[in-house]
Scaffold this active site. Sequence first.
Site, short mmCIF file in Angstrom:
data_model
loop_
_atom_site.label_atom_id
_atom_site.label_comp_id
_atom_site.label_asym_id
_atom_site.label_seq_id
_atom_site.Cartn_x
_atom_site.Cartn_y
_atom_site.Cartn_z
N GLU A 69 7.53 -11.74 36.51
CA GLU A 69 7.18 -12.15 37.87
C GLU A 69 7.09 -10.94 38.80
O GLU A 69 6.22 -10.90 39.68
CB GLU A 69 8.23 -13.14 38.39
CG GLU A 69 8.22 -14.50 37.71
CD GLU A 69 8.91 -14.49 36.35
OE1 GLU A 69 8.82 -15.52 35.64
OE2 GLU A 69 9.53 -13.46 35.98
N PRO A 272 10.10 -6.27 21.15
CA PRO A 272 10.78 -7.53 21.50
C PRO A 272 10.80 -7.75 23.01
O PRO A 272 10.72 -6.79 23.80
CB PRO A 272 12.20 -7.33 20.96
CG PRO A 272 12.09 -6.22 19.98
CD PRO A 272 10.99 -5.33 20.49
N ARG A 273 10.96 -8.99 23.40
CA ARG A 273 10.93 -9.35 24.80
C ARG A 273 12.20 -8.90 25.54
O ARG A 273 12.13 -8.41 26.65
CB ARG A 273 10.77 -10.88 24.93
CG ARG A 273 10.84 -11.43 26.34
CD ARG A 273 9.58 -11.18 27.11
NE ARG A 273 9.55 -11.89 28.38
CZ ARG A 273 8.56 -11.82 29.25
NH1 ARG A 273 7.52 -11.06 29.00
NH2 ARG A 273 8.60 -12.49 30.37
N LEU A 319 12.28 -0.32 27.82
CA LEU A 319 11.79 -1.19 28.88
C LEU A 319 10.85 -0.42 29.80
O LEU A 319 10.98 0.78 29.98
CB LEU A 319 12.96 -1.73 29.71
CG LEU A 319 13.87 -2.78 29.06
CD1 LEU A 319 15.05 -3.07 29.97
CD2 LEU A 319 13.09 -4.05 28.79
N GLY A 320 9.88 -1.14 30.37
CA GLY A 320 9.00 -0.53 31.36
C GLY A 320 7.93 0.37 30.80
O GLY A 320 7.32 1.13 31.55
N GLU A 321 7.69 0.30 29.48
CA GLU A 321 6.71 1.18 28.86
C GLU A 321 5.62 0.41 28.13
O GLU A 321 4.98 0.93 27.22
CB GLU A 321 7.41 2.14 27.88
CG GLU A 321 8.38 3.09 28.56
CD GLU A 321 9.09 4.03 27.59
OE1 GLU A 321 9.61 5.06 28.05
OE2 GLU A 321 9.13 3.73 26.37
N ASN A 345 2.10 -13.20 29.26
CA ASN A 345 0.93 -12.67 29.95
C ASN A 345 -0.04 -11.94 29.00
O ASN A 345 0.35 -11.04 28.26
CB ASN A 345 1.44 -11.71 31.04
CG ASN A 345 0.39 -10.83 31.64
OD1 ASN A 345 -0.75 -11.23 31.79
ND2 ASN A 345 0.78 -9.61 31.98
N ILE A 347 -2.88 -10.52 30.33
CA ILE A 347 -3.75 -9.72 31.20
C ILE A 347 -3.55 -8.23 30.99
O ILE A 347 -4.51 -7.45 31.04
CB ILE A 347 -3.54 -10.12 32.67
CG1 ILE A 347 -3.97 -11.57 32.87
CG2 ILE A 347 -4.33 -9.22 33.61
CD1 ILE A 347 -3.65 -12.15 34.22
#
Length: 425
Positions: A69, A272-273, A319-321, A345, A347
Amino acid sequence: MTDFPKMKLRIALWAYAALWTLGLPLALFYLWRRGRKDPDYHSHLAERFGLGSTPMPNAIWVHAVSLGEFRSAVPLINALLGQGERVVITHFTPAGRRSSTQVYTDEIAAGQVQVVWVPFELGLCFANFFHRFTPKYGLVMEVEVWPRMIMAARRHRVPLFMCNAQYPSKAFDRDGQTGLRAQLMQGFAGALVKSDLQARRFAQVGVKRIEVTGELRFDQPIPPAQVAAGRALKPARDVVVIASAIEGEDDGYISAIKAVREVRDTLFVYVPRRPERFNEVAQQIKDAGLRMARRSEVLTKDLSGSLPEGIDVLYGDSLGEMYFYLAMADRVVVGGGFNPKGAHNIIEPLALKKPVLVGPETWTIEYPLVEAEAAGVARSVPDFEALAKALIARDDPSAAQIDAFFAAHAGATPRTLAGIAALRV
C-alpha cells in the site's frame, strides 16, 4: 448522511468497541509475539495509542497498512509534497514503516513528513492522534475498512477518503449490498477508485461521492540504481523471477523450477513475500536439492558482486530491492495467485517491460489484470504444471505491447489530485 449509522450498524459498533477495549491485552500480546521475530513491532509503542510523536498540525494523513500500500501511495505523496503539503504516514507493519522511513529520510529530517504507527482501534487512541496532527483530510490506501478509524474521523470532522480503492469481487459478493461492512463504507467522505467497474460496486453499497482516478502504481518512481545493478548482474541464460511468493506456494514453485530446469538452463530468482520466512524457505529450497546462493551472502549492500557459477536459484532475502530482482528477469511470476488470499501487484514487472504470469486467484488484482490479459502482456495460469509449461514455452509479448499498455493506464496521480479537490468541495 443523516441516517448513518443505522441501528444495526450502531449496535455492531458498540460491540466492536467493547471487544477492542476488553481485547487490548491480546493486541499487545500479538505485537509482543510478532516482535520476537521482528523487533520493530515493539518500537514506538506510544504511537499505537496516538501518542509519542511530534505534533504536525494541518498535515495530510496517508494510511498505508503495509509495504504494498505504501508503494502505491508514493507517487501521490510526492505530488502532495510538491504542492507544499506536510504528510503524516501511518502503517501497521514494520515492512511498510521501514520502507517509508527509507524513502523519505530527507523529508523527515526537514519536518515535511512523519512516519508513525496507526493507532489501535479505540476512540481515545484516534482522539490523541487527531489532536497531534489535526489532518486536513485522510487517505486510506487500497481496501482498508476499520470501523473506529472511520467513526473517529467523522467525529473529529476529518474527511476520510478511500484512495486507489477497489472492491474485489470476492469481498463484494461476501459483503452483499446491505452487510455491515458494506454499510460501514458509507462512513467514508468519498472514494477515489481504480476503474468504472469499481465505481459501480462502491455506488451499489451506498458510497455517494466517487471519482474514477485509475491505479497509482502505474506512476510509481523506478529506482535507477536498482535497475542498473540488476541489468549488470543478469547472466546470459534465461532468468525467471518469482516475486512475492507467499506461504503455501513454495512447494509448487519448487516443482515448477525443477520441471523448467529439466528442459532449459534457467536461473530462478526467488523472492519470498515476508522477511520472517526468509530462513525457512531458504532451507526448503536447499532440501529440494537446488543449488542456491543468498543475495545477502554473495552481493554487497550496494548490489555489487557476482553470482556463483552453476547455481539454480538466487535467493532474494532482502527488502526494498524488488526492482533490482525484476531488472534481471526475462519473465516474472507474481506470487499470491496460487493461494485463496489472491495475487499481488503485477504493475512493477510490467513497468520494466517484463511479461507476467500469475496463478488463478486473481480477484485481488481484477484491475488491471483483466486489461493486461486483453492486451496480451500478462496471463493467469490454472496450476503449477501449467506455470511450468508456460515458462518453458516462452510465448512472450513484445516490449512495444507492454509500453502501449502502460501508456494507456498511466496518469493516476494528477487524476487523484483533481479527484481529492472535487470531493472536498
